[in-house]
Motif scaffolding. Structure first.
Motif, PDB file in Angstrom:
ATOM      1  N   ASN A  30       0.861  -1.185   0.000  1.00 18.56           N
ATOM      2  CA  ASN A  30       0.000   0.000   0.000  1.00 18.56           C
ATOM      3  C   ASN A  30       0.895   1.232   0.000  1.00 18.56           C
ATOM      4  OD1 ASN A  30      -1.970   1.944   0.433  1.00 18.56           O
ATOM      5  ND2 ASN A  30      -3.204   0.593   1.718  1.00 18.56           N
ATOM      6  N   PHE A  31       1.465   1.552  -1.159  1.00 16.71           N
ATOM      7  CA  PHE A  31       2.515   2.562  -1.242  1.00 16.71           C
ATOM      8  C   PHE A  31       2.623   3.051  -2.683  1.00 16.71           C
ATOM      9  CE2 PHE A  31       6.861   4.006  -1.822  1.00 16.71           C
ATOM     10  CZ  PHE A  31       7.099   4.739  -0.662  1.00 16.71           C
TER      11      PHE A  31
ATOM     12  N   GLY B 267      -5.327  -1.343  -0.959  1.00 14.79           N
ATOM     13  CA  GLY B 267      -6.359  -0.958   0.005  1.00 14.79           C
ATOM     14  C   GLY B 267      -7.599  -1.826  -0.123  1.00 14.79           C
ATOM     15  N   THR B 268      -7.950  -2.162  -1.363  1.00 15.55           N
ATOM     16  CA  THR B 268      -9.086  -3.064  -1.605  1.00 15.55           C
ATOM     17  C   THR B 268      -8.795  -4.447  -1.038  1.00 15.55           C
ATOM     18  OG1 THR B 268      -9.670  -1.848  -3.607  1.00 15.55           O
ATOM     19  CG2 THR B 268     -10.529  -4.084  -3.408  1.00 15.55           C
ATOM     20  N   THR B 269      -7.586  -4.938  -1.292  1.00 12.63           N
ATOM     21  CA  THR B 269      -7.160  -6.233  -0.739  1.00 12.63           C
ATOM     22  C   THR B 269      -7.364  -6.264   0.767  1.00 12.63           C
ATOM     23  OG1 THR B 269      -5.463  -6.420  -2.461  1.00 12.63           O
ATOM     24  CG2 THR B 269      -5.163  -7.774  -0.472  1.00 12.63           C
TER      25      THR B 269
ATOM     26  N   ILE C 244     -11.225  -5.908   2.054  1.00 12.42           N
ATOM     27  CA  ILE C 244     -12.029  -7.124   1.889  1.00 12.42           C
ATOM     28  C   ILE C 244     -11.599  -8.199   2.885  1.00 12.42           C
ATOM     29  CG2 ILE C 244     -12.536  -9.034   0.309  1.00 12.42           C
ATOM     30  CD1 ILE C 244     -12.420  -6.996  -1.996  1.00 12.42           C
ATOM     31  N   ALA C 245     -10.290  -8.351   3.063  1.00 11.00           N
ATOM     32  CA  ALA C 245      -9.793  -9.362   4.003  1.00 11.00           C
ATOM     33  C   ALA C 245     -10.190  -9.015   5.435  1.00 11.00           C
ATOM     34  CB  ALA C 245      -8.276  -9.498   3.879  1.00 11.00           C
ATOM     35  N   ASP C 246     -10.104  -7.744   5.786  1.00  5.81           N
ATOM     36  CA  ASP C 246     -10.498  -7.330   7.135  1.00  5.81           C
ATOM     37  C   ASP C 246     -11.962  -7.677   7.405  1.00  5.81           C
ATOM     38  OD1 ASP C 246      -7.972  -6.381   7.633  1.00  5.81           O
ATOM     39  OD2 ASP C 246      -8.482  -4.258   7.370  1.00  5.81           O
ATOM     40  N   ARG C 247     -12.804  -7.422   6.403  1.00  5.29           N
ATOM     41  CA  ARG C 247     -14.240  -7.710   6.587  1.00  5.29           C
ATOM     42  C   ARG C 247     -14.489  -9.210   6.699  1.00  5.29           C
ATOM     43  NH1 ARG C 247     -16.621  -3.522   2.071  1.00  5.29           N
ATOM     44  NH2 ARG C 247     -16.284  -1.597   3.231  1.00  5.29           N
ATOM     45  N   LEU C 248     -13.743  -9.979   5.932  1.00  2.95           N
ATOM     46  CA  LEU C 248     -13.888 -11.440   6.045  1.00  2.95           C
ATOM     47  C   LEU C 248     -13.502 -11.893   7.448  1.00  2.95           C
ATOM     48  CD1 LEU C 248     -14.408 -14.264   4.800  1.00  2.95           C
ATOM     49  CD2 LEU C 248     -11.964 -14.330   4.253  1.00  2.95           C
ATOM     50  N   GLY C 249     -12.392 -11.381   7.968  1.00  2.00           N
ATOM     51  CA  GLY C 249     -11.958 -11.753   9.317  1.00  2.00           C
ATOM     52  C   GLY C 249     -13.004 -11.386  10.365  1.00  2.00           C
TER      53      GLY C 249
ATOM     54  N   CYS D 206      -4.203 -13.514  -2.007  1.00  2.00           N
ATOM     55  CA  CYS D 206      -3.413 -12.663  -1.114  1.00  2.00           C
ATOM     56  C   CYS D 206      -3.312 -13.310   0.267  1.00  2.00           C
ATOM     57  CB  CYS D 206      -4.024 -11.272  -1.003  1.00  2.00           C
ATOM     58  SG  CYS D 206      -5.682 -11.239  -0.305  1.00  2.00           S
ATOM     59  N   TYR D 207      -2.183 -13.027   0.926  1.00  2.00           N
ATOM     60  CA  TYR D 207      -1.965 -13.611   2.251  1.00  2.00           C
ATOM     61  C   TYR D 207      -2.913 -13.038   3.290  1.00  2.00           C
ATOM     62  CZ  TYR D 207       0.412  -9.467   4.105  1.00  2.00           C
ATOM     63  OH  TYR D 207       0.691  -8.208   4.552  1.00  2.00           O
ATOM     64  N   GLN D 208      -3.450 -11.832   3.035  1.00  2.00           N
ATOM     65  CA  GLN D 208      -4.354 -11.220   4.021  1.00  2.00           C
ATOM     66  C   GLN D 208      -5.616 -12.062   4.233  1.00  2.00           C
ATOM     67  OE1 GLN D 208      -2.852  -9.586   1.497  1.00  2.00           O
ATOM     68  NE2 GLN D 208      -2.178  -7.533   2.127  1.00  2.00           N
ATOM     69  N   LEU D 209      -6.072 -12.745   3.182  1.00  3.53           N
ATOM     70  CA  LEU D 209      -7.233 -13.641   3.352  1.00  3.53           C
ATOM     71  C   LEU D 209      -6.865 -14.795   4.277  1.00  3.53           C
ATOM     72  CD1 LEU D 209      -8.596 -13.843  -0.324  1.00  3.53           C
ATOM     73  CD2 LEU D 209      -9.681 -12.667   1.608  1.00  3.53           C
ATOM     74  N   GLY D 210      -5.663 -15.337   4.112  1.00  2.00           N
ATOM     75  CA  GLY D 210      -5.216 -16.414   4.999  1.00  2.00           C
ATOM     76  C   GLY D 210      -5.133 -15.960   6.445  1.00  2.00           C
ATOM     77  N   ARG D 211      -4.636 -14.745   6.622  1.00  2.00           N
ATOM     78  CA  ARG D 211      -4.537 -14.217   7.993  1.00  2.00           C
ATOM     79  C   ARG D 211      -5.927 -14.061   8.613  1.00  2.00           C
ATOM     80  NH1 ARG D 211      -1.078  -8.875   8.421  1.00  2.00           N
ATOM     81  NH2 ARG D 211      -2.917  -8.070   7.353  1.00  2.00           N
ATOM     82  N   ALA D 212      -6.886 -13.609   7.810  1.00  2.00           N
ATOM     83  CA  ALA D 212      -8.263 -13.481   8.309  1.00  2.00           C
ATOM     84  C   ALA D 212      -8.819 -14.849   8.700  1.00  2.00           C
ATOM     85  CB  ALA D 212      -9.139 -12.833   7.236  1.00  2.00           C
TER      86      ALA D 212
END
Lengths: 93, 253
Positions: free
Chosen positions: B125-126, B136-138, B141-146, B183-189
């Motif tokens: 995000n840079f 930011g979209t990535t 969406i992942a935050d909401r899934l979590g 994306c790894y953010q989905l895995g983290r969620a």
């Protein structure tokens, strides 16, 4: 219907730019809209691999490539995705 | 035991209607619920959504779906969602729902997800506004899934996405396009919520099985990967008093 790539409907050598244009056409042309096909080159042949959901879709892909990239030696290895019921389940403990 | 049937990337249009139906008619004997992992249509039109509703509606088991990138192509995801919802299909996006499966409460939280890449080899995000918007979209969406997964009040949690939460199930795809496949953010969620199983699609040349860094089983159920109308996964849990399979306990927003 949009008519993409009309400007490139001439005989051209098979290079990586043609490969890229075919790949993008498969996704971006509304008559195809397939992201799951592999496009590759082997010597002077363009090879298409993957699965689609109907015979009509495969026929349309071949027709459009022949129309927009005339003269290209094309090898089509596109199968029809199987739609039978599963034979067994996976047990997850 | 909970029996989950799942498939993604069916890309339904008029030329496909009826093709899945013989196998789908067997679902009540095989599964408690059917999960659809996105790319239900070719171009995301209302007409195609009606074809999906014809094929996957009235099956005798609950059907829960997320949308995929194809379902956004015509910029009408709300219309697609409305057609599917009217056909009795629950569409999730940063939301969850709970079903009673023979006395065990199955919670499903879903989101389309997005690309971005995986740990150590991902977009940041840079920089340019376009890059910040992408990542930011990535993240959003992942935050909401979590949040949706953690909010589920149930016995067993399943995550449903279109994009992949792990690279394991992308093996077979070109490495260069991994950032466009998940994306790894989905895995983290998924790892944040005690999830039992994560299902996704999108990667047609990928691999069926993988795990998150936290040990959650991941399955790529894209139709070209599973090579059948749907796969069935049996989640083995505590035996409980039988009740009507698939009865809806709670549906999220």
């Amino acid at each position: 219907m949009t008519q993409h790539h009309a400007d490139i409907a001439t005989n051209r050598p098979l290079d990586e730019y043609v490969e890229a244009e075919v790949q993008r056409m498969l996704t971006e042309d509304g008559r195809v809209a397939e992201q799951g096909l592999t496009v590759s080159r082997r010597e002077h042949t363009l090879i298409l691999c993957g699965d689609v959901e109907s015979v009509q879709r495969r026929d349309e892909i071949v027709r459009l490539i022949r129309e927009q990239f005339p003269g290209i030696d094309l090898s089509v290895d596109i199968g029809l995705t199987r739609a039978g019921a599963p034979a067994e389940a996976e047990e997850l403990s | 035991m909970i029996r989950i049937a799942a498939v993604g990337d069916v890309h339904i249009d008029k030329d496909v209607v009826g093709r899945y139906r013989p196998a789908l008619e067997e679902l009540p004997d095989r599964a408690d619920v059917l999960l659809l992992a996105g790319d239900l249509t070719r171009h995301g039109t209302e007409d195609e959504a009606r074809c999906v509703a014809t094929e996957f509606g009235g099956l005798g088991v609950p059907v829960i779906a997320v949308l995929g990138n194809h379902d956004h192509q015509s910029d009408q995801p709300d219309a697609v969602t409305r057609v599917l919802t009217d056909a009795g299909i629950t569409v999730l996006e940063g939301t969850g729902t709970v079903l009673d499966c023979g006395g065990t409460r199955l919670g499903v939280a879903g989101a389309k997800g997005f690309g971005g890449g995986f740990a150590g080899r991902c977009a940041s995000n840079f920089g340019e506004p376009e890059m910040k918007a992408f990542v930011g979209t990535t993240e959003r969406i992942a935050d909401r899934l979590g949040e949706a997964l953690r909010a589920l009040d149930c016995d067993v949690k399943v995550a449903l996405t279109h994009y992949s939460p792990v690279p394991d199930t992308l093996v077979g795809e070109p490495l260069e396009i991994y950032p466009f496949l998940g994306c790894y953010q989905l895995g983290r969620a998924i790892d944040s919520a005690g999830t039992a199983l994560a299902l996704h699609g999108h990667a047609h040349h990928g691999t069926e099985r993988g795990t998150t860094p936290g040990g959650v089983r991941v399955r790529n159920v894209a139709h070209p990967v599973i090579k059948q109308a749907y796969s069935v996964y049996h989640l083995l849990g505590d035996d409980a008093e039988e009740s009507e399979p698939g009865a809806l306990v709670h549906a999220g927003q």
